[in-house]
Motif scaffolding. Structure first.
Motif, PDB file in Angstrom:
ATOM      1  N   ARG A  52     -53.714   6.913  -1.122  1.00 28.35           N
ATOM      2  CA  ARG A  52     -54.120   6.416   0.119  1.00 28.35           C
ATOM      3  C   ARG A  52     -52.642   6.120   0.998  1.00 28.35           C
ATOM      4  O   ARG A  52     -52.947   6.007   2.215  1.00 28.35           O
ATOM      5  CB  ARG A  52     -54.123   4.731  -0.457  1.00 28.35           C
ATOM      6  N   GLU A  53     -51.488   5.928   0.539  1.00 28.57           N
ATOM      7  CA  GLU A  53     -50.471   5.648   1.319  1.00 28.57           C
ATOM      8  C   GLU A  53     -49.166   6.050   0.505  1.00 28.57           C
ATOM      9  O   GLU A  53     -49.047   5.951  -0.825  1.00 28.57           O
ATOM     10  CB  GLU A  53     -50.234   4.292   1.753  1.00 28.57           C
ATOM     11  N   MET A  54     -48.067   6.505   1.243  1.00 28.99           N
ATOM     12  CA  MET A  54     -46.712   6.957   0.505  1.00 28.99           C
ATOM     13  C   MET A  54     -45.819   6.133   1.360  1.00 28.99           C
ATOM     14  O   MET A  54     -45.586   6.247   2.576  1.00 28.99           O
ATOM     15  CB  MET A  54     -46.483   8.393   0.523  1.00 28.99           C
ATOM     16  N   LEU A  55     -44.835   5.285   0.639  1.00 33.24           N
ATOM     17  CA  LEU A  55     -43.916   4.527   1.211  1.00 33.24           C
ATOM     18  C   LEU A  55     -42.600   5.336   1.538  1.00 33.24           C
ATOM     19  O   LEU A  55     -42.571   6.416   0.989  1.00 33.24           O
ATOM     20  CB  LEU A  55     -43.546   3.525   0.387  1.00 33.24           C
ATOM     21  N   PRO A  56     -41.855   4.747   2.312  1.00 34.79           N
ATOM     22  CA  PRO A  56     -40.707   5.712   2.733  1.00 34.79           C
ATOM     23  C   PRO A  56     -39.621   6.257   1.432  1.00 34.79           C
ATOM     24  O   PRO A  56     -38.794   7.092   1.530  1.00 34.79           O
ATOM     25  CB  PRO A  56     -39.795   4.731   3.638  1.00 34.79           C
ATOM     26  N   ASP A  57     -39.692   5.222   0.311  1.00 37.11           N
ATOM     27  CA  ASP A  57     -39.034   5.838  -0.844  1.00 37.11           C
ATOM     28  C   ASP A  57     -39.697   6.733  -1.711  1.00 37.11           C
ATOM     29  O   ASP A  57     -39.248   6.886  -2.865  1.00 37.11           O
ATOM     30  CB  ASP A  57     -38.482   4.666  -1.597  1.00 37.11           C
ATOM     31  N   HIS A  58     -40.786   7.307  -1.332  1.00 36.75           N
ATOM     32  CA  HIS A  58     -41.772   8.260  -1.777  1.00 36.75           C
ATOM     33  C   HIS A  58     -42.601   7.604  -2.955  1.00 36.75           C
ATOM     34  O   HIS A  58     -42.840   8.503  -3.883  1.00 36.75           O
ATOM     35  CB  HIS A  58     -40.853   9.645  -2.236  1.00 36.75           C
ATOM     36  N   THR A  59     -42.677   6.404  -2.974  1.00 36.61           N
ATOM     37  CA  THR A  59     -43.728   5.582  -3.845  1.00 36.61           C
ATOM     38  C   THR A  59     -44.955   5.953  -3.491  1.00 36.61           C
ATOM     39  O   THR A  59     -45.418   5.634  -2.171  1.00 36.61           O
ATOM     40  CB  THR A  59     -43.287   4.263  -4.073  1.00 36.61           C
ATOM     41  N   LEU A  60     -45.863   6.373  -4.115  1.00 37.06           N
ATOM     42  CA  LEU A  60     -47.394   6.657  -3.733  1.00 37.06           C
ATOM     43  C   LEU A  60     -48.286   5.376  -4.150  1.00 37.06           C
ATOM     44  O   LEU A  60     -48.208   4.815  -5.330  1.00 37.06           O
ATOM     45  CB  LEU A  60     -47.941   7.784  -4.550  1.00 37.06           C
ATOM     46  N   LEU A  61     -49.126   4.919  -3.257  1.00 37.68           N
ATOM     47  CA  LEU A  61     -49.974   3.681  -3.571  1.00 37.68           C
ATOM     48  C   LEU A  61     -51.261   4.197  -3.440  1.00 37.68           C
ATOM     49  O   LEU A  61     -51.821   5.182  -2.644  1.00 37.68           O
ATOM     50  CB  LEU A  61     -49.766   2.894  -2.342  1.00 37.68           C
ATOM     51  N   GLY A  62     -52.136   3.634  -4.119  1.00 35.58           N
ATOM     52  CA  GLY A  62     -53.650   3.800  -4.294  1.00 35.58           C
ATOM     53  C   GLY A  62     -53.784   5.251  -4.764  1.00 35.58           C
ATOM     54  O   GLY A  62     -54.523   6.117  -4.220  1.00 35.58           O
ATOM     55  N   VAL A  63     -53.381   5.569  -5.915  1.00 27.93           N
ATOM     56  CA  VAL A  63     -53.647   7.071  -6.472  1.00 27.93           C
ATOM     57  C   VAL A  63     -55.091   7.142  -7.185  1.00 27.93           C
ATOM     58  O   VAL A  63     -55.337   6.380  -8.211  1.00 27.93           O
ATOM     59  CB  VAL A  63     -52.647   7.651  -7.386  1.00 27.93           C
ATOM     60  N   LYS A  64     -55.857   8.015  -6.822  1.00 29.27           N
ATOM     61  CA  LYS A  64     -57.105   8.225  -7.591  1.00 29.27           C
ATOM     62  C   LYS A  64     -57.075   9.635  -7.973  1.00 29.27           C
ATOM     63  O   LYS A  64     -56.989  10.524  -7.207  1.00 29.27           O
ATOM     64  CB  LYS A  64     -58.436   7.953  -6.812  1.00 29.27           C
ATOM     65  N   ILE A  65     -57.269  10.092  -9.191  1.00 26.49           N
ATOM     66  CA  ILE A  65     -57.628  11.331  -9.708  1.00 26.49           C
ATOM     67  C   ILE A  65     -58.936  11.612 -10.331  1.00 26.49           C
ATOM     68  O   ILE A  65     -59.326  10.921 -11.342  1.00 26.49           O
ATOM     69  CB  ILE A  65     -56.559  11.750 -10.760  1.00 26.49           C
ATOM     70  N   TRP A  66     -59.702  12.731 -10.020  1.00 23.31           N
ATOM     71  CA  TRP A  66     -60.718  13.329 -10.958  1.00 23.31           C
ATOM     72  C   TRP A  66     -60.627  14.484 -11.459  1.00 23.31           C
ATOM     73  O   TRP A  66     -60.335  15.722 -10.688  1.00 23.31           O
ATOM     74  CB  TRP A  66     -61.986  13.539  -9.618  1.00 23.31           C
TER      75      TRP A  66
END
Length: 355
Positions: A160-174
């Motif tokens: 969904r989104e990546m913060l400036p420190d490269h943290t990924l938010l809202g990760v979904k994997i199929w």
């Protein structure tokens, strides 16, 4: 007086928009030269390059707004002075305070425009432009309102989104098996990139087999993935391109995780001060307006005012870098250039009045 006020503001606004169009044309030319080398990569063609360039214009306009106000104000006021219109206005009873009030009204128009561009138009369109280019150049990723989609081996991934420190938010994997049948779904609140892949946090697994669905949750889990890190940079927004709302949220996130916030606090304060800088530049324009119509005097004043505007354009960035080196409080680093230029404008106007 209202008639004169409308006339002056109309002249100031028109020349400022002409200056803005000239700068945008110049910046767009530089963007086209820079992007020309990527034409032919994937489906990135000339039409998409032009779309990319046009969508970057609001961000350029936001950065240039104080400079545009200064140059537009200088040109309009110099034209009024060269035609003796300013002299006639002053002899008809217009005081310097009234002229300053008119200039502040003119500056307020561009201050509001600056705030709208910085808070809504520029961040949104800049991100859309980067999404457009990344989708075209890298065929295996796609971007949209739900973030970034990509295919890696037998996995389909949504971030969904990546913060400036490269943290990924809202990760979904199929995850699919060799027959490309859905075998597992993973949903994580966030993920941190490292050399071994992604470290998922609060990962919820749903395993599909012939007997039904089995669910489990892992607080921290390492997910091995072979993906170039720069493909995710399409989700990354620089502090200068973030809105005040987004900066406020991210600063809170950094503080909660005991991380450095100075870079983003400087950007936050600069966002607040930037519309005010447009009003200050209107006063500086008056300070550098020739008081007589001698050509040499006018050309010298215009050149000095334009150089001052360029100095302001780059001083803000310089103060941001030096504040981090010398541990200057973010609020001081952000507001000091605007305050100094405001004091300079008032000083030069008072000096003109004493002559």
């Amino acid at each position: 007086m209202m008639l004169l006020t409308r006339y002056i503001i109309r002249r100031l606004t028109a020349t400022s928009f002409y200056a803005l169009l000239a700068f945008l044309a110049l910046y767009s030319f530089f963007d086209i030269v820079s992007e020309a080398g990527d034409i032919g990569k994937g489906s990135y063609n000339g039409l998409k390059m032009m779309q990319y360039v046009v969508m970057q214009m609001p961000a350029h306009a936001y950065e240039l707004m104080p400079l545009v106000v200064l140059i537009g104000g200088l040109i309009a006021l110099s034209q009024l002075a060269s035609g003796s219109e300013l002299t006639v206005m002053k002899t008809s009873g217009m005081s310097t305070k009234q002229l300053i009030s008119i200039l502040l009204q003119f500056g307020l128009i561009f201050a509001v425009l600056t705030a709208v561009l910085g808070e809504w138009a520029a961040p949104s369109l800049s991100r859309s432009a980067e999404n457009l280019k990344a989708t075209a150049v890298n065929g295996k990723i796609s971007t949209g309102s739900q973030g970034l989609w990509l295919k890696e081996r037998n996995n389909i991934i949504n971030v969904r989104e990546m913060l400036p420190d490269h943290t990924l938010l809202g990760v979904k994997i199929w995850a699919h098996n060799v027959d490309f049948q859905l075998a597992e779904t993973v949903e994580a609140d966030s993920a941190v990139l490292n050399n071994e892949g992604w470290q998922l946090k609060n990962a919820r697994h749903s395993l599909l087999d012939g007997n039904g669905v089995k669910t489990e949750t892992q607080a921290v889990e390492q997910w091995s993935i072979e993906l170039q890190r720069n493909l995710l940079d399409v989700l990354l927004v620089r502090p200068e391109q973030m809105s005040v709302t987004a900066l406020t949220t991210y600063i809170g996130h950094l503080k909660d995780n005991h991380q450095q916030t100075k870079t983003y606090e400087i950007a936050w304060w600069r966002k607040l001060m930037y519309p005010i800088a447009a009003m200050i530049m209107a006063l500086v324009a008056l300070a550098f307006t020739p008081q007589n119509n001698r050509r040499g005097n006018m050309g010298l004043k215009l050149f000095g005012g334009i150089c001052l505007g360029l100095a302001f354009h780059f001083t803000g960035r310089l103060f941001g870098f030096t504040s981090q080196l010398y541990n200057v409080p973010p609020v001081i680093a952000a507001i000091l250039p605007t305050v100094l230029f405001g004091i300079l404008g008032v000083y030069l106007i008072r000096k003109q009045e004493k002559r």
